[in-house]
Design a protein around this motif. Structure first.
Motif: not given
Length: 260
Positions: A79, A81-82, A85-86, A72, A77
């Motif tokens: 955040s 959200k990221t 996801k990770a 990431v 980016a």
């Protein structure tokens, strides 16, 4: 003892210039055979993961989580959200690994990142588990994250005092983790960027051996992040080193107008 060095980076954002300095170290401790902690200290994300489960299951869980978060950072980016996801990808990594199939396999993930996406720069802490983020501001130390643990729930309900919690038999039992049977949405706390702030991100291997005031003492005695990390690590080992120990110290120096 590991060799600890201070890194720094100057960041110009939203009309200000910040100089960030940090250092990190991880150590197996005196009683464990394997270090199941993992650490990521790469601008703008500073994270500690404390794995659990089997002889190497925890190491797999923490390493997978840090590797996914490193990707990431590399993508540029960071955040909520990221990050989430990770963490979801890390859960799949853990679940699919042949040596990490124990139901108890998982990891904490705790840290802080600099968010420059809004109208002004802010710090954002994230937490799953019982690793911690502390902030020293204006001479006072505050634990920013809230432990996801049985003991913390007992304290919150008034059934246990903080003093009683120190030696509670369920002291190592956490209620949330990054793992096959848990969700991956951290708690977040957003903080202003303030000149002179110092963050400590650490696994419970440090907080088992040093009180909050002990941590504050070593920070006050050592202005350089690497010296502060080394001093706390040495003290934690001298006090028993009962678990793996991982520490990040991150300093925020200055918030002056950026040059045109």
């Amino acid at each position: 003892m590991p060799q600890v060095t201070t890194q720094s980076r100057t960041v110009s954002t939203h009309g200000t210039t910040l100089t960030l300095s940090w250092a990190e170290a991880t150590h197996t401790g005196r009683r464990r055979e394997v270090n199941q902690d993992a650490v990521l200290a790469t601008y703008p994300l500073f994270v500690v993961a404390d794995g659990m489960g089997g002889h190497i299951g925890g190491e797999i869980a923490s390493t997978s989580t840090v590797e996914r978060l490193q990707a990431v950072v590399a993508a540029g980016a960071v955040s909520p959200k990221t990050i989430e996801k990770a963490l979801a990808k890390a859960v799949k990594d853990i679940a699919s690994h042949p040596e990490a199939t124990d139901d108890g396999t998982g990891t904490t993930v705790t840290g802080v990142f600099l968010d420059t996406s809004g109208d002004e720069a802010t710090w954002v802490t994230l937490n799953i588990g019982d690793s911690r983020v502390y902030l020293v501001r204006d001479g006072a130390i505050v634990q920013i994250t809230t432990d996801h643990s049985v003991v913390q729930e007992l304290i919150a309900s008034g059934k246990l005092s903080p003093e009683e919690a120190e030696n509670h038999p369920y002291g190592n039992v956490i209620t949330r983790a990054v793992g096959p049977s848990d969700g991956v949405t951290p708690d977040y706390v957003r903080l202003d960027v303030v000149d002179g702030d110092r963050f400590v991100v650490c696994s419970d291997g440090l907080t088992k051996e040093l009180t909050d005031y002990g941590i504050q003492h070593f920070l006050a005695e050592n202005a350089d992040p690497a010296a502060a990390v080394s001093a706390m690590l040495e003290a934690a080992l001298e006090n028993g080193g009962r678990d793996n120990i991982t520490i990040i110290v991150l300093d925020v120096a200055g918030s002056s107008p950026a040059a045109d």
